[in-house]
Write an enzyme that holds these catalytic residues in place. Structure first.
Site, PDB file in Angstrom:
ATOM      1  N   ALA A 197      -3.645   9.137  17.581  1.00  0.00           N
ATOM      2  CA  ALA A 197      -1.907   9.485  17.641  1.00  0.00           C
ATOM      3  C   ALA A 197      -0.862   8.867  16.015  1.00  0.00           C
ATOM      4  O   ALA A 197      -1.402   7.886  16.594  1.00  0.00           O
ATOM      5  CB  ALA A 197      -1.379   9.406  18.356  1.00  0.00           C
ATOM      6  N   ARG A 251     -10.273  -0.611   6.802  1.00  0.00           N
ATOM      7  CA  ARG A 251      -9.700  -1.346   8.246  1.00  0.00           C
ATOM      8  C   ARG A 251      -9.083  -0.486   9.276  1.00  0.00           C
ATOM      9  O   ARG A 251      -9.109  -1.326  10.350  1.00  0.00           O
ATOM     10  CB  ARG A 251      -8.282  -1.704   7.124  1.00  0.00           C
ATOM     11  CG  ARG A 251      -7.285  -0.874   6.499  1.00  0.00           C
ATOM     12  CD  ARG A 251      -6.624  -0.328   7.448  1.00  0.00           C
ATOM     13  NE  ARG A 251      -4.990  -0.333   7.222  1.00  0.00           N
ATOM     14  CZ  ARG A 251      -4.490  -0.063   7.337  1.00  0.00           C
ATOM     15  NH1 ARG A 251      -4.647   0.896   9.026  1.00  0.00           N
ATOM     16  NH2 ARG A 251      -3.434   0.395   6.959  1.00  0.00           N
ATOM     17  N   SER A 290      -3.022   1.930  17.917  1.00  0.00           N
ATOM     18  CA  SER A 290      -3.380   1.254  16.789  1.00  0.00           C
ATOM     19  C   SER A 290      -2.859   1.988  15.866  1.00  0.00           C
ATOM     20  O   SER A 290      -3.663   3.377  16.136  1.00  0.00           O
ATOM     21  CB  SER A 290      -5.281   1.307  16.220  1.00  0.00           C
ATOM     22  OG  SER A 290      -5.445   1.107  14.891  1.00  0.00           O
ATOM     23  N   LYS A 315       1.149  -1.159  -0.113  1.00  0.00           N
ATOM     24  CA  LYS A 315       0.104   0.356   0.384  1.00  0.00           C
ATOM     25  C   LYS A 315       0.719   1.268  -0.018  1.00  0.00           C
ATOM     26  O   LYS A 315       1.880   1.359   0.154  1.00  0.00           O
ATOM     27  CB  LYS A 315      -0.978   0.123   0.776  1.00  0.00           C
ATOM     28  CG  LYS A 315      -1.898   0.979   1.046  1.00  0.00           C
ATOM     29  CD  LYS A 315      -3.236   1.585   2.177  1.00  0.00           C
ATOM     30  CE  LYS A 315      -2.505   1.613   3.371  1.00  0.00           C
ATOM     31  NZ  LYS A 315      -3.337   2.551   4.373  1.00  0.00           N
ATOM     32  N   GLN A 369     -13.830   8.745  10.993  1.00  0.00           N
ATOM     33  CA  GLN A 369     -13.375   7.780  11.409  1.00  0.00           C
ATOM     34  C   GLN A 369     -14.129   7.319  12.497  1.00  0.00           C
ATOM     35  O   GLN A 369     -14.344   6.434  12.572  1.00  0.00           O
ATOM     36  CB  GLN A 369     -11.730   7.689  11.482  1.00  0.00           C
ATOM     37  CG  GLN A 369     -11.321   6.480  12.021  1.00  0.00           C
ATOM     38  CD  GLN A 369     -11.143   5.543  11.446  1.00  0.00           C
ATOM     39  OE1 GLN A 369     -11.507   4.301  11.711  1.00  0.00           O
ATOM     40  NE2 GLN A 369     -11.199   5.511  10.051  1.00  0.00           N
ATOM     41  N   ASP A 391     -17.388  17.090  21.221  1.00  0.00           N
ATOM     42  CA  ASP A 391     -16.225  17.126  19.688  1.00  0.00           C
ATOM     43  C   ASP A 391     -16.820  18.746  20.278  1.00  0.00           C
ATOM     44  O   ASP A 391     -18.052  18.711  19.718  1.00  0.00           O
ATOM     45  CB  ASP A 391     -16.442  16.114  18.578  1.00  0.00           C
ATOM     46  CG  ASP A 391     -15.812  16.843  17.843  1.00  0.00           C
ATOM     47  OD1 ASP A 391     -15.686  18.745  17.554  1.00  0.00           O
ATOM     48  OD2 ASP A 391     -15.298  16.026  16.866  1.00  0.00           O
TER      49      ASP A 391
END
Lengths: 326, 326
Positions: free
Chosen positions: B225, B112, B295, B69, B140, B161
């Protein structure tokens, strides 16, 4: 604007000229020598069961597109009518990241490898060199000769290869290019008595022996060794030569010097120079001594060449436009 | 046979389902945990002047295609109407090396990443978890919720938010997905009082403070992050949590723990586990304790997902065939 350009091999072939690639590769080596480029190490995926591998080669030459060449090497492919080496280049615009091109890079890889040999000989071979020796007469030998024809007055080429058909094909090809060149088909020892020796074989045991190199100024382009365990040149000859690498990490891992490095007797401080620094500094100090250019192929060669292809394809309106974001 | 398949984003969108991707990502994590995959480190090209970068991410899941990728991240792209993150996946057949697909991977990357959060919560969140807290309500957050909807009975989602429009858009989207879910728009502290906390902000100074996490079993998916200097979670909270990483090298370089690692107080031996090992060993020992899943996104997630896309595209006869070798 959200299209990228798709270029297949026959389109790349119509655009690429050795003259342009020689210039682009020399410029890229110079930028590399001046520390201007970004080129992380190649990454490998190894397909043990399939006897093959995949190498991803990213690079960025500031002022040009960035990109990644994805190249696979599968020696058993010939039985399926596929090339051993296949590759794609993906180019991205550094301003936005947008992928601007996907092009076949199989031919491009062969041509930029030939051009690297040409640039090395331009900087490392004796002025007025006129005799070339070829150990191996496969397709890469053609690209090497094509690169050398651009700047060298060749009057004699000695070819050594046990494959008679390949030798004849190469001889015919050279005659077509320049009928004034003398061509000898000979043994390895005699071919080594030359100004510029070019080795392009896949052997794993040295075939160019120390005693065969009789001229004090011979320059050797060692092209064949491109994986661990491969070597074409006897250790004693490596020892008494000035070894110029394209990149230490790559050559010590998979170039001509990889076996000496793994055996432990060749170390980084024995490298006489890097081709990038020699080009950047216009260093002509190696022209009258014995030199070996250990060429493994740099991603910057690919990116420099792919950038020419894309630029010309846009000028000529070639290729297919495809919109990945659509 | 010498064609590859080109798939643009709308074609990928028609094929991809979160259910399939969740399974593929969980399987890939398991293979990773069992040491079956090849995944060299990401390589970076940095475009300082253009405030962007390019990452090449190769991986090979045996039994599937190998691939790379190529993803770019350019935060200033929104002003030009381009996505911040753009990506292509190139897939190669390990048998011959032939490139079998080039597909847009922007949407694929987002899906993903959502799926990784889902898999992490499946293994790390308390059984019967029903309250989700969201810090950040960008795109996301949608993919994270979509992944969690697949296996979790969500009765309440708390969103925090400062961007009111983004919060409203996300709330509307959730209501459409499942009208039975209670939605609160609230402050960070209140959102942190939940079973599963998902952080997807680009902040560089922690906003999730130690004192805000009041339940002993809260599982945090730390997604935001993704580069040096970024962090969402206060150090004291990291210290008292069980930190589960996707890959130590990546997380210590550019994940939630990158700043603690650079500061020197977070070290490899403080990692409580790797998601791959947890999936491979069906380890449920973290379900009742405080956990943070750091992640950063693995190339195997991309390859696993891209392989599904290609397989389905072939079944459905979708995409454009292009012959690079022609």
């Amino acid at each position: 604007m959200n299209n990228l350009k798709l270029l297949n091999q026959s389109e790349v072939k119509k655009i690429l000229t050795m003259k342009d690639v020689l210039q682009a590769v020399e410029d890229a080596f110079g930028s590399w020598g001046r520390g201007e480029v970004q080129m992380p190490p190649k990454s490998y995926l190894i397909f043990d069961e399939q006897n093959g591998d995949l190498r991803s080669m990213p690079a960025y030459l500031p002022g040009k597109n960035a990109g990644v060449k994805i190249v696979t090497v599968h020696p058993d492919n010939t039985s399926q009518g596929l090339p051993t080496v296949m590759a794609l280049c993906v180019l991205n615009d550094p301003n936005t990241g947008f992928p601007v091109a996907v092009m076949d890079a199989g031919l491009l890889t062969a041509v930029r490898t030939g051009a690297a040999g040409g640039v090395a000989s331009k900087w490392l071979a004796k002025e007025g060199s006129s005799e070339i020796g070829l150990i191996g007469s496969g397709v890469q030998a053609q690209y090497q000769i094509e690169a050398h024809l651009d700047f060298m007055n060749i009057d004699h080429i000695k070819i050594s290869d046990p494959n008679k058909q390949a030798t004849k094909d190469l001889s015919d090809w050279i005659k077509k290019k320049d009928s004034s060149i003398d061509i000898s088909v000979t043994d390895i020892k005699n071919a080594c008595d030359c100004d510029v020796l070019i080795t392009t074989t896949p052997v794993r045991n040295p075939i160019v022996m120390d005693s065969m190199i009789v001229r004090p100024h011979t320059h050797i382009n060692a092209i064949g060794a491109d994986a661990e365990g491969k070597q074409e040149i006897e250790g004693n000859l490596v020892k008494r030569s000035n070894v110029i690498v394209d990149d230490w990490t790559q050559t010590s891992h998979s170039g001509e010097i990889n076996v000496p490095c793994h055996e432990g007797w060749f170390t980084k401080d024995m490298v006489a120079g890097e081709i990038g620094t020699i080009v950047a500094e216009a260093d002509s100090s190696f022209k009258n001594v014995l030199t070996i250019f250990d060429s493994t192929g740099l991603a910057i060669q690919d990116m420099a060449t792919a950038n020419i292809v894309l630029k010309k394809a846009i000028e000529k309106g070639m290729g297919i436009d495809w919109s990945p974001l659509k």
